[in-house]
Design a protein around this motif. Structure first.
Motif, mmCIF file in Angstrom:
data_model
loop_
_atom_site.group_PDB
_atom_site.id
_atom_site.type_symbol
_atom_site.label_atom_id
_atom_site.label_comp_id
_atom_site.label_asym_id
_atom_site.label_seq_id
_atom_site.Cartn_x
_atom_site.Cartn_y
_atom_site.Cartn_z
ATOM 1 N N ILE A 44 22.463 16.933 -14.556
ATOM 2 C CA ILE A 44 21.196 16.274 -14.249
ATOM 3 C C ILE A 44 20.318 16.339 -15.501
ATOM 4 O O ILE A 44 20.811 16.713 -16.575
ATOM 5 C CB ILE A 44 20.492 16.915 -13.027
ATOM 6 C CG1 ILE A 44 20.134 18.384 -13.306
ATOM 7 C CG2 ILE A 44 21.382 16.802 -11.776
ATOM 8 C CD1 ILE A 44 19.263 19.015 -12.223
ATOM 9 N N VAL A 45 19.040 16.003 -15.377
ATOM 10 C CA VAL A 45 18.101 16.099 -16.498
ATOM 11 C C VAL A 45 16.875 16.892 -16.075
ATOM 12 O O VAL A 45 16.667 17.152 -14.883
ATOM 13 C CB VAL A 45 17.672 14.709 -17.034
ATOM 14 C CG1 VAL A 45 18.870 13.931 -17.567
ATOM 15 C CG2 VAL A 45 16.936 13.901 -15.976
ATOM 16 N N ALA A 46 16.068 17.254 -17.073
ATOM 17 C CA ALA A 46 14.824 17.969 -16.805
ATOM 18 C C ALA A 46 13.763 17.535 -17.804
ATOM 19 O O ALA A 46 14.077 17.145 -18.934
ATOM 20 C CB ALA A 46 15.031 19.477 -16.891
ATOM 21 N N PHE A 47 12.524 17.620 -17.361
ATOM 22 C CA PHE A 47 11.359 17.345 -18.204
ATOM 23 C C PHE A 47 10.424 18.532 -18.100
ATOM 24 O O PHE A 47 10.172 19.026 -16.999
ATOM 25 C CB PHE A 47 10.615 16.095 -17.716
ATOM 26 C CG PHE A 47 11.418 14.822 -17.824
ATOM 27 C CD1 PHE A 47 11.326 14.023 -18.955
ATOM 28 C CD2 PHE A 47 12.266 14.424 -16.805
ATOM 29 C CE1 PHE A 47 12.062 12.846 -19.057
ATOM 30 C CE2 PHE A 47 13.003 13.254 -16.895
ATOM 31 C CZ PHE A 47 12.900 12.461 -18.019
ATOM 32 N N GLU A 48 9.905 18.988 -19.223
ATOM 33 C CA GLU A 48 8.883 20.035 -19.239
ATOM 34 C C GLU A 48 7.544 19.308 -19.250
ATOM 35 O O GLU A 48 7.064 18.897 -20.303
ATOM 36 C CB GLU A 48 9.033 20.926 -20.474
ATOM 37 C CG GLU A 48 8.022 22.038 -20.539
ATOM 38 C CD GLU A 48 8.252 23.131 -19.505
ATOM 39 O OE1 GLU A 48 7.254 23.580 -18.914
ATOM 40 O OE2 GLU A 48 9.388 23.538 -19.297
ATOM 41 N N THR A 49 6.966 19.104 -18.075
ATOM 42 C CA THR A 49 5.710 18.358 -18.008
ATOM 43 C C THR A 49 4.553 19.268 -18.424
ATOM 44 O O THR A 49 4.600 20.479 -18.228
ATOM 45 C CB THR A 49 5.457 17.786 -16.596
ATOM 46 O OG1 THR A 49 5.299 18.854 -15.671
ATOM 47 C CG2 THR A 49 6.599 16.877 -16.152
ATOM 48 N N THR A 50 3.533 18.654 -19.000
ATOM 49 C CA THR A 50 2.404 19.440 -19.502
ATOM 50 C C THR A 50 1.506 19.953 -18.397
ATOM 51 O O THR A 50 0.757 20.902 -18.608
ATOM 52 C CB THR A 50 1.566 18.605 -20.490
ATOM 53 O OG1 THR A 50 1.093 17.425 -19.830
ATOM 54 C CG2 THR A 50 2.383 18.221 -21.716
ATOM 55 N N ASP A 51 1.594 19.354 -17.209
ATOM 56 C CA ASP A 51 0.687 19.752 -16.133
ATOM 57 C C ASP A 51 1.377 20.375 -14.914
ATOM 58 O O ASP A 51 0.741 21.068 -14.126
ATOM 59 C CB ASP A 51 -0.188 18.574 -15.693
ATOM 60 C CG ASP A 51 0.598 17.310 -15.392
ATOM 61 O OD1 ASP A 51 1.801 17.239 -15.716
ATOM 62 O OD2 ASP A 51 0.011 16.375 -14.837
#
Length: 141
Positions: free
Chosen positions: A90-97
């Motif tokens: 799968i994928v992941a994003f490190e969101t700022t919020d």
């Protein structure tokens, strides 16, 4: 259309002065949660068909990763390890919020990863044809 979209993402990611640090002048950034959702809404990877031995989970993840990075958005590949040598990607994003968000790229859905639990059951998916208990996962930036 493709070249125009690619060019605008390429230009948006360019940061003057980074040539000496990155060799290219381009940097990836962590998106906000809304930017991640907007990216996923316009990305068409999830409209592709899963084709056994031709276009599988790792292909979906690689496409989303490449498309995000082309737009200057930092995206990780996440390898999930199941018993008996099987796995999923799968994928992941490190969101700022909202912090780290895992995404199932075949459906653009947020998912949870819980070591020791079934991936399908945890995320309300159709049960897998084999044991999909998460032994561990690896996040690759």
């Amino acid at each position: 259309g493709y070249q125009t979209g690619y060019k605008s993402g390429y230009e948006a990611g360019y940061k003057p002065g980074l040539e000496q640090q990155t060799q290219s002048g381009y940097a990836l950034r962590n998106p906000t949660y809304q930017e991640m959702k907007a990216f996923l809404a316009e990305d068409i990877t999830n409209s592709k068909a899963y084709l056994e031995d031709q276009y599988v989970c790792s292909d979906f993840a690689a496409a989303v990763n490449n498309n995000a990075e082309a737009k200057g958005i930092r995206c990780a590949i996440v390898d999930i390890f199941y018993p008996e040598g099987y796995g999923h990607t799968i994928v992941a994003f490190e969101t700022t919020d909202k912090g780290l968000i895992f995404i199932e790229p075949q459906f653009d859905q947020e998912v949870s990863l819980v070591v020791g639990k079934s991936y399908a059951q945890t995320n309300n998916y159709t049960p897998a044809p084999r044991d999909d208990t998460i032994k561990r996962f690896l996040i690759i930036w």
